[in-house]
Scaffold this motif. Structure first.
Motif, mmCIF file in Angstrom:
data_model
loop_
_atom_site.group_PDB
_atom_site.id
_atom_site.type_symbol
_atom_site.label_atom_id
_atom_site.label_comp_id
_atom_site.label_asym_id
_atom_site.label_seq_id
_atom_site.Cartn_x
_atom_site.Cartn_y
_atom_site.Cartn_z
ATOM 1 N N HIS A 94 -32.470 97.266 -39.068
ATOM 2 C CA HIS A 94 -31.869 95.949 -38.835
ATOM 3 C C HIS A 94 -30.341 96.060 -38.823
ATOM 4 O O HIS A 94 -29.664 95.580 -37.896
ATOM 5 C CB HIS A 94 -32.342 95.014 -39.952
ATOM 6 N N SER A 145 -40.512 98.997 -46.077
ATOM 7 C CA SER A 145 -39.831 97.747 -45.763
ATOM 8 C C SER A 145 -38.317 97.930 -45.772
ATOM 9 O O SER A 145 -37.596 97.336 -44.962
ATOM 10 C CB SER A 145 -40.236 96.669 -46.769
ATOM 11 N N ARG A 200 -40.534 90.808 -47.147
ATOM 12 C CA ARG A 200 -41.569 91.445 -46.320
ATOM 13 C C ARG A 200 -42.605 92.132 -47.208
ATOM 14 O O ARG A 200 -43.812 92.067 -46.953
ATOM 15 C CB ARG A 200 -40.938 92.464 -45.378
ATOM 16 N N THR A 236 -31.843 87.202 -36.425
ATOM 17 C CA THR A 236 -31.714 88.137 -37.533
ATOM 18 C C THR A 236 -30.679 87.628 -38.518
ATOM 19 O O THR A 236 -29.964 86.654 -38.264
ATOM 20 C CB THR A 236 -31.294 89.532 -37.035
ATOM 21 N N ASP A 280 -42.046 94.744 -36.629
ATOM 22 C CA ASP A 280 -40.694 94.487 -37.124
ATOM 23 C C ASP A 280 -39.697 95.503 -36.581
ATOM 24 O O ASP A 280 -38.552 95.159 -36.268
ATOM 25 C CB ASP A 280 -40.693 94.491 -38.650
#
Length: 457
Positions: free
Chosen positions: A272, A265, A42, A15, A70
């Motif tokens: 994340h 996205s 993305r 990542t 994802d």
């Protein structure tokens, strides 16, 4: 014992933060800008590989699967859910109206105005529920059923859950109207004139019903009188306007980059970030984070309705921050009313987010969707008594140049600076408020309350 084929094992995905030291100062300058770049990367990939995504289509399911893949990298749990419904019902109402209005006139021609009046009342009720309230009646059997596909993922807190923050977006894209919205006159004639004629047709039916009741002809098959005949001839000629309404919604769909795949996205990149924080023992203590991307927003919010119906009762002290059409940083705004201005969102939450943006040096507004302006998925949350608001970033000028719901809604229409600001604001909001969501009760005066947004969904 060492696995003999360990070199074949799937490697953990690298990542953005894996190669960085675990200090806040060293990642501070990268976290929003870097995540925004990843979100747009993305977005471009999905637009290229999948293309437009009509609600309930294979393309929309493919988008949900990609988002799920994802989310699985970062989240503790990822679930795809489907709901069998009729996405064609929403805009199919236009075709029903185009057929029904001439039929009402025909019933009056053959002396059955009372049947026409009852039918008119039902159609008005159905239209009101579907397009005004975004809570349509169940007439789906008239249209093919398809699976609406939602995807959601969860990051659990380190300790007991006392709060829940839901970040939501939608990945389906809107159909394109046959008549360009930039031509306001043509647009109004194509869309608003048929509805005006329908309302006048109802008045005509009511008038004829009253006349025939006084003439004691109401429940008898009869030919129209001279006065009724004149009225019917005039309204029969008006029915030609429904030709345009029948073909108003095309089979072609917008690329749907800014409205609203970029938001889906973006929430992946929020996952994340918070996954990275959790891996470095800096995760949230009591706040569960849920990231959800809906299908079917563009056809009456049907995906979010089904999802909240299923899961709302399981949430602990939830709030919902929905993201829709974040095109321009100059139009960064938070909604306090949704669904044509009829559904109250959380004023305090909207103002908190606006204040957070202002503290970070970003101009923002607080406003509402006006009557006939459309709706967002925050409506579905609010109807389950969840504190909710929607973050938007759309330009409203008189030129009609807004890219949403057009072929111009491409990745190039989305400002990377806007996505960076969205990520920055939401990260800071969570970090500053996540553990206090439950006790936040202060009331703040509404800022720029006259600001209104047109999101015709």
């Amino acid at each position: 014992m060492k696995w003999p084929f360990s070199f074949l094992k799937k490697k953990k995905p690298i990542t953005l933060f894996d190669s960085l030291p675990n200090t806040d100062n060293e990642v501070e300058s990268l976290k929003a800008g870097g995540l925004a770049s990843l979100a747009l990367k993305r977005l471009k990939s999905m637009i290229t590989e999948i293309g437009p995504r009509p609600a309930g289509s294979e393309q929309s399911r493919a988008a949900a699967r990609k988002l799920s893949e994802d989310f699985k990298i970062y989240c503790d749990d990822t679930i795809i859910t489907t709901h069998l419904t009729s996405p064609g019902r929403y805009y199919g109402t236009f075709k029903i109206l185009a057929l029904a209005s001439p039929l009402l006139i025909f019933l009056c021609w053959i002396g059955l105005p009372y049947i026409a009046l009852v039918s008119f009342a039902y159609l008005v009720y159905a239209f009101y529920k579907e397009f005004i309230c975004y809570n349509g009646i169940k007439t789906g059997s008239l249209f093919p059923k398809k699976d609406i596909t939602n995807v959601h993922a969860t990051i659990e807190p380190q300790e007991e859950v006392t709060n829940t923050i839901i970040f939501s977006a939608h990945h389906d894209s809107a159909p394109i109207f046959k008549y360009d919205q930039s031509n306001k006159t043509q647009y109004r004639l194509s869309l608003y004139l048929p509805f005006a004629v329908f309302a006048l047709t109802g008045l005509c039916v009511l008038t004829i019903t009253i006349l025939e009741s006084f003439q004691h002809k109401l429940f008898h098959f009869n030919l129209p009188s001279l006065s009724t005949l004149i009225i019917l001839i005039i309204f029969s000629l008006f029915q030609i306007c429904y030709v345009k309404l029948w073909s108003f919604v095309t089979e072609t769909h917008s690329p749907g980059a800014g409205d609203n795949l970029v938001s889906s996205s973006t929430i992946v990149e929020l996952a994340h970030y918070f996954a990275w924080k959790k891996r470095n023992n800096k995760g949230l203590k009591h706040t569960r984070l849920i990231f959800v991307s809906f299908d079917g927003e563009e056809v009456g919010l049907i995906g979010s309705k089904a999802w909240y119906d299923k899961y709302a009762s399981t949430f602990v002290n939830p709030i919902n921050i929905n993201i829709d059409a974040p095109f321009s940083e100059s139009e960064l705004s938070f909604l306090t009313k949704d669904a044509n201005g009829l559904v109250e969102l959380d004023n305090n939450l909207a103002v908190q987010l606006a204040e957070q943006a202002e503290k970070m040096g970003y101009q923002s507004k607080v406003g509402q969707i006006p009557f006939l302006g459309g709706a967002t998925d925050a409506t579905s949350a609010a109807r389950h008594d969840i504190r909710a608001t929607t973050l938007v970033g759309i330009t409203l000028d008189k030129s009609g140049s807004e890219p949403y719901h057009t072929i111009n809604d491409t990745p190039e229409a989305v400002s990377e600076k806007m996505i960076e600001r969205v990520i920055s604001i939401l990260i800071k909001f969570v970090e500053n408020n996540s553990e206090e969501v439950k006790t936040t009760e202060k009331k703040v005066l509404l800022l720029n309350s006259d600001t209104k947004f047109n999101l015709i969904h």
